[in-house]
Design a protein around this motif. Structure first.
Motif, PDB file in Angstrom:
ATOM      1  N   ARG A  92       0.835  -1.205   0.000  1.00 36.74           N
ATOM      2  CA  ARG A  92       0.000   0.000   0.000  1.00 36.74           C
ATOM      3  C   ARG A  92       0.866   1.250   0.000  1.00 36.74           C
ATOM      4  O   ARG A  92       0.614   2.201  -0.753  1.00 36.74           O
ATOM      5  CB  ARG A  92      -0.919  -0.015   1.214  1.00 36.74           C
ATOM      6  N   ARG A  93       1.892   1.237   0.819  1.00 39.54           N
ATOM      7  CA  ARG A  93       2.782   2.398   0.912  1.00 39.54           C
ATOM      8  C   ARG A  93       3.568   2.598  -0.385  1.00 39.54           C
ATOM      9  O   ARG A  93       3.664   3.711  -0.910  1.00 39.54           O
ATOM     10  CB  ARG A  93       3.735   2.201   2.088  1.00 39.54           C
ATOM     11  N   GLU A  94       4.114   1.530  -0.934  1.00 39.28           N
ATOM     12  CA  GLU A  94       4.981   1.628  -2.106  1.00 39.28           C
ATOM     13  C   GLU A  94       4.203   1.930  -3.390  1.00 39.28           C
ATOM     14  O   GLU A  94       4.723   2.622  -4.274  1.00 39.28           O
ATOM     15  CB  GLU A  94       5.761   0.327  -2.283  1.00 39.28           C
ATOM     16  N   GLN A  95       2.979   1.433  -3.494  1.00 43.12           N
ATOM     17  CA  GLN A  95       2.234   1.561  -4.746  1.00 43.12           C
ATOM     18  C   GLN A  95       1.057   2.524  -4.660  1.00 43.12           C
ATOM     19  O   GLN A  95       0.293   2.660  -5.617  1.00 43.12           O
ATOM     20  CB  GLN A  95       1.764   0.179  -5.214  1.00 43.12           C
ATOM     21  N   GLY A  96       0.906   3.185  -3.525  1.00 44.82           N
ATOM     22  CA  GLY A  96      -0.151   4.182  -3.392  1.00 44.82           C
ATOM     23  C   GLY A  96      -1.547   3.597  -3.503  1.00 44.82           C
ATOM     24  O   GLY A  96      -2.438   4.188  -4.129  1.00 44.82           O
ATOM     25  N   LEU A  97      -1.760   2.435  -2.865  1.00 45.87           N
ATOM     26  CA  LEU A  97      -3.021   1.716  -2.990  1.00 45.87           C
ATOM     27  C   LEU A  97      -4.059   2.214  -1.985  1.00 45.87           C
ATOM     28  O   LEU A  97      -3.714   2.734  -0.928  1.00 45.87           O
ATOM     29  CB  LEU A  97      -2.790   0.217  -2.778  1.00 45.87           C
ATOM     30  N   THR A  98      -5.314   2.006  -2.342  1.00 46.50           N
ATOM     31  CA  THR A  98      -6.443   2.197  -1.429  1.00 46.50           C
ATOM     32  C   THR A  98      -6.990   0.822  -1.094  1.00 46.50           C
ATOM     33  O   THR A  98      -7.185  -0.008  -1.991  1.00 46.50           O
ATOM     34  CB  THR A  98      -7.548   3.032  -2.084  1.00 46.50           C
ATOM     35  N   TYR A  99      -7.248   0.563   0.197  1.00 50.01           N
ATOM     36  CA  TYR A  99      -7.795  -0.726   0.615  1.00 50.01           C
ATOM     37  C   TYR A  99      -9.196  -0.550   1.189  1.00 50.01           C
ATOM     38  O   TYR A  99      -9.429   0.339   2.021  1.00 50.01           O
ATOM     39  CB  TYR A  99      -6.928  -1.357   1.710  1.00 50.01           C
ATOM     40  N   LEU A 100     -10.102  -1.429   0.763  1.00 44.12           N
ATOM     41  CA  LEU A 100     -11.360  -1.638   1.470  1.00 44.12           C
ATOM     42  C   LEU A 100     -11.316  -3.085   1.951  1.00 44.12           C
ATOM     43  O   LEU A 100     -11.364  -4.010   1.143  1.00 44.12           O
ATOM     44  CB  LEU A 100     -12.568  -1.392   0.572  1.00 44.12           C
ATOM     45  N   MET A 101     -11.203  -3.266   3.256  1.00 43.69           N
ATOM     46  CA  MET A 101     -10.942  -4.579   3.839  1.00 43.69           C
ATOM     47  C   MET A 101     -12.127  -5.056   4.662  1.00 43.69           C
ATOM     48  O   MET A 101     -12.693  -4.293   5.458  1.00 43.69           O
ATOM     49  CB  MET A 101      -9.695  -4.506   4.732  1.00 43.69           C
ATOM     50  N   VAL A 102     -12.484  -6.315   4.474  1.00 44.41           N
ATOM     51  CA  VAL A 102     -13.480  -6.975   5.314  1.00 44.41           C
ATOM     52  C   VAL A 102     -12.740  -7.861   6.305  1.00 44.41           C
ATOM     53  O   VAL A 102     -11.864  -8.644   5.928  1.00 44.41           O
ATOM     54  CB  VAL A 102     -14.446  -7.822   4.455  1.00 44.41           C
ATOM     55  N   THR A 103     -13.092  -7.739   7.578  1.00 44.74           N
ATOM     56  CA  THR A 103     -12.483  -8.589   8.595  1.00 44.74           C
ATOM     57  C   THR A 103     -13.380  -8.632   9.829  1.00 44.74           C
ATOM     58  O   THR A 103     -14.158  -7.714  10.075  1.00 44.74           O
ATOM     59  CB  THR A 103     -11.074  -8.088   8.982  1.00 44.74           C
ATOM     60  N   HIS A 104     -13.276  -9.722  10.563  1.00 41.97           N
ATOM     61  CA  HIS A 104     -13.931  -9.796  11.873  1.00 41.97           C
ATOM     62  C   HIS A 104     -12.915  -9.616  12.981  1.00 41.97           C
ATOM     63  O   HIS A 104     -13.263  -9.619  14.160  1.00 41.97           O
ATOM     64  CB  HIS A 104     -14.625 -11.153  12.037  1.00 41.97           C
ATOM     65  N   ASN A 105     -11.646  -9.444  12.599  1.00 43.67           N
ATOM     66  CA  ASN A 105     -10.536  -9.380  13.548  1.00 43.67           C
ATOM     67  C   ASN A 105     -10.184  -7.919  13.828  1.00 43.67           C
ATOM     68  O   ASN A 105      -9.519  -7.257  13.024  1.00 43.67           O
ATOM     69  CB  ASN A 105      -9.339 -10.136  12.955  1.00 43.67           C
TER      70      ASN A 105
END
Length: 251
Positions: A183-196
């Motif tokens: 994410r840091r190196e490639q300038g990504l945006t994350y939408l993450m699903v998690t129960h943790n």
């Protein structure tokens, strides 16, 4: 500009509506989590964005472009998804090289040999893995290949559906650190699903808490450190997570 915008999103499976009136936005470069119990509609939202749950109403935009009911090639260049089960998401009879080359072939992108080698290096796999089959890889290695495949078209938005829950605890931290670095190196945006919830605290800036298909609260990840949630359901979810962590420490 927002990377992802959902407006009055309703999603159904047949006659059953499973997501109700969801509105949220994820800024470019942000890492945002959808959290809640199983069956709360988290993964269904990712599937609707990716075109895998087409029975929806409302509005979905990714990088300013409205999404249709089915994904197209232009969408695939903007947004990719990493699934929960790295073995189930990889073709068992295709080598790593074939899996990674396929998106480039479909989109008519050249320099396949160089690009495959570069992306394997980016996800921490050396070239000896290139002509192996999924069953010859560990769970963590398979998930690295799945992440590499998602990155082949150089998207700026990544949908992450419980990307570490199918992995051994010892491997989960490696994959989370990899995702954070990418994410840091490639300038990504994350939408993450998690129960943790600890994963949210490590990976994300904000979260939407979901219950029975609805967002009950949008909170900063810092709420996981001080418990500053407003909605009773969010507070109960947080208390359960703190209790589980305490039980692990006692054990």
């Amino acid at each position: 500009m927002n990377a992802i915008t959902l407006t009055d999103l309703n999603i159904a499976y047949g006659a059953s509506r499973v997501v109700h009136d969801v509105t949220l936005s994820v800024a470019e470069g942000e890492s945002f989590a959808l959290v809640g119990e199983s069956g709360s509609g988290k993964s269904t939202i990712l599937k609707a964005i990716a075109g895998l749950a087409p029975d929806w109403t409302g509005e979905i935009t990714v990088l300013g472009q409205p999404c249709g009911k089915r994904p197209d090639r232009a969408f695939a260049r903007r947004c990719q998804m990493v699934f929960q089960d790295p073995y189930g998401s990889l073709h068992p009879r295709k080598t790593v090289d074939a899996v990674l080359s396929e998106p480039l072939i479909i989109h008519g992108i050249g320099n396949r040999d160089r690009r495959v080698a570069e992306i394997l290096s980016a996800v921490g796999l050396d070239q000896r893995f290139r002509f192996r089959f999924p069953h010859q890889l560990s769970g963590g290695q398979r998930q690295r290949v799945a992440i590499a495949r998602a990155l082949m078209l150089e998207p700026k938005v990544m949908l992450l559906d419980e990307p570490t829950s199918a992995l051994d605890v010892s491997v989960q931290a490696e994959i989370l650190n990899l995702l954070k670095r990418l994410r840091r190196e490639q300038g990504l945006t994350y939408l993450m699903v998690t129960h943790n919830l600890p994963v949210v605290g490590f990976m994300c800036e904000r979260m939407a808490v979901m219950n029975k298909g609805r967002i009950v609260e949008i909170a900063p990840a810092t709420a996981l450190h001080d418990g500053s949630f407003n909605h009773p359901y969010s507070q109960a979810l947080y208390a359960a997570s703190v209790g589980a962590d305490h039980d692990k420490e006692i054990a």
